[in-house]
Structure formats: structure tokens, C-alpha cells
Design a protein around this motif. Structure first.
Motif, PDB file in Angstrom:
ATOM      1  N   VAL A  80       2.507   6.527  -3.877  1.00 21.07           N
ATOM      2  CA  VAL A  80       2.121   5.515  -4.863  1.00 21.07           C
ATOM      3  C   VAL A  80       1.327   6.178  -5.991  1.00 21.07           C
ATOM      4  O   VAL A  80       1.597   5.941  -7.171  1.00 21.07           O
ATOM      5  CB  VAL A  80       1.299   4.374  -4.221  1.00 21.07           C
ATOM      6  CG1 VAL A  80       0.729   3.436  -5.284  1.00 21.07           C
ATOM      7  CG2 VAL A  80       2.143   3.596  -3.222  1.00 21.07           C
ATOM      8  N   LEU A  81       0.379   7.028  -5.630  1.00 19.29           N
ATOM      9  CA  LEU A  81      -0.425   7.729  -6.625  1.00 19.29           C
ATOM     10  C   LEU A  81       0.459   8.567  -7.542  1.00 19.29           C
ATOM     11  O   LEU A  81       0.309   8.541  -8.772  1.00 19.29           O
ATOM     12  CB  LEU A  81      -1.472   8.604  -5.932  1.00 19.29           C
ATOM     13  CG  LEU A  81      -2.369   9.458  -6.813  1.00 19.29           C
ATOM     14  CD1 LEU A  81      -3.169   8.616  -7.803  1.00 19.29           C
ATOM     15  CD2 LEU A  81      -3.310  10.293  -5.944  1.00 19.29           C
ATOM     16  N   ALA A  82       1.405   9.288  -6.961  1.00 19.22           N
ATOM     17  CA  ALA A  82       2.327  10.105  -7.771  1.00 19.22           C
ATOM     18  C   ALA A  82       3.137   9.227  -8.719  1.00 19.22           C
ATOM     19  O   ALA A  82       3.307   9.572  -9.898  1.00 19.22           O
ATOM     20  CB  ALA A  82       3.251  10.916  -6.861  1.00 19.22           C
ATOM     21  N   ALA A  83       3.614   8.091  -8.228  1.00 17.37           N
ATOM     22  CA  ALA A  83       4.408   7.189  -9.074  1.00 17.37           C
ATOM     23  C   ALA A  83       3.572   6.636 -10.224  1.00 17.37           C
ATOM     24  O   ALA A  83       4.046   6.546 -11.360  1.00 17.37           O
ATOM     25  CB  ALA A  83       4.974   6.049  -8.227  1.00 17.37           C
ATOM     26  N   VAL A  84       2.322   6.285  -9.950  1.00 16.80           N
ATOM     27  CA  VAL A  84       1.438   5.770 -10.995  1.00 16.80           C
ATOM     28  C   VAL A  84       1.201   6.838 -12.055  1.00 16.80           C
ATOM     29  O   VAL A  84       1.333   6.592 -13.257  1.00 16.80           O
ATOM     30  CB  VAL A  84       0.104   5.275 -10.398  1.00 16.80           C
ATOM     31  CG1 VAL A  84      -0.945   5.022 -11.483  1.00 16.80           C
ATOM     32  CG2 VAL A  84       0.314   4.016  -9.558  1.00 16.80           C
TER      33      VAL A  84
END
Length: 156
Positions: A80-84
């Protein structure tokens, strides 16, 4: 409650699968001075759908701050962090990792993916209260809506 320069509550997204931790965060954040709205997603997949305003979340508010657990079902917190941080529309949103893990590799990966802060979850209600006050002091009182949030309000 203190308001932001835009006279609207700060939007906070909590991504957490543990109902007890969700309840503790909700209770502690009710005591904050900063006007805010807390949205909760129980897994990484729902969080990404919410953030991308897809499916039932087409009217979802754009968060000013994300509180993100790492150990999530369906899509991990690191994913999720990478996608954000890889999204032009979302990358300006500060992400505070809030997790039980104190593993050095998790900490390294979170900061490598541009987490704004890494906090290990407290073990009791008093610790959650202190953590909420710290987040308020260090992040919420100085936080200003990001450019992507302001761009969203221009469409209305």
C-alpha cells in the motif's frame, strides 16, 4: 477544535485490521484538539480502492494523512505504501506506519518506500493516548492539505 487553513476537518485514513486497535485509535483521536474525520479500512486492498476512489468509494475524501499498519490481509502495508508513493495523485500524502513490528527490515523498507514516520503500536490504552497526542503535536497541528486535496476542491 482547531481547524485548518481551509476551514475543513483534516481527513485521516486509518488502515488497520485489528478491531481492538481501531477502537483504541478512534477513542484516542476523539480527544484531539484538531478537527478531523477518521476513515477506517480493514485491509490493504480496501485501502487502495478507497484511495483510488473506485467501486463504492467514488466519493471518498482524499486523506491528508494515512496511518498504515504493515501486517494487513489481502495487500500488505508495504505494498500500500509503495502504491501511494508511486501515484502522482497520492504521493504527497504523509504516511505514518503504525505497526506492531519493530523488525529492522520492516523499518528499513518502510523508510525506503518514503514513509513519513514509523511508530510501533503501544501495548495499552495509555500508550495509544500518548501516541495520538504525539501525532497531533508533530503532524496534525502543522499539517496543511496537500496539492492533490486542494485540486479536488477546485472541481466543485
Amino acid at each position: 477544535m482547531t481547524s485548518t487553513a481551509t476551514d475543513r476537518p483534516l481527513e485521516i485514513l486509518l488502515v488497520e485490521d485489528n478491531p481492538v486497535d481501531v477502537l483504541l485509535v478512534q477513542q484516542c483521536f476523539k480527544e484531539l484538539e484538531v478537527a478531523h474525520h477518521l476513515s477506517v479500512m480493514s485491509d490493504g486492498q480496501k485501502a487502495l480502492i478507497f484511495l483510488h476512489r473506485a467501486d463504492q468509494y467514488t466519493e471518498a475524501p482524499r486523506p491528508d494523512l494515512i496511518l498504515l499498519d504493515l501486517k494487513l490481509p489481502k495487500v500488505s502495508g508495504l505494498d500500500v505504501l509503495a502504491a501511494v508513493k508511486n501515484s502522482p495523485d497520492l504521493k504527497h500524502i504523509p504516511v505514518i506506519v503504525l505497526t506492531m513490528s519493530d523488525d529492522a527490515q520492516d523499518i528499513f523498507e518502510a523508510y525506503n518506500l518514503q514513509a513519513s514516520c514509523y511508530l510501533t503500536k503501544p501495548s495499552n490504552a495509555a500508550g495509544f493516548r500518548e501516541m495520538a497526542q504525539m501525532i497531533e503535536a508533530l503532524w496534525l497541528k502543522a499539517l496543511r492539505p496537500s496539492a492533490c486535496v486542494l485540486a479536488d476542491t477546485d472541481d466543485d
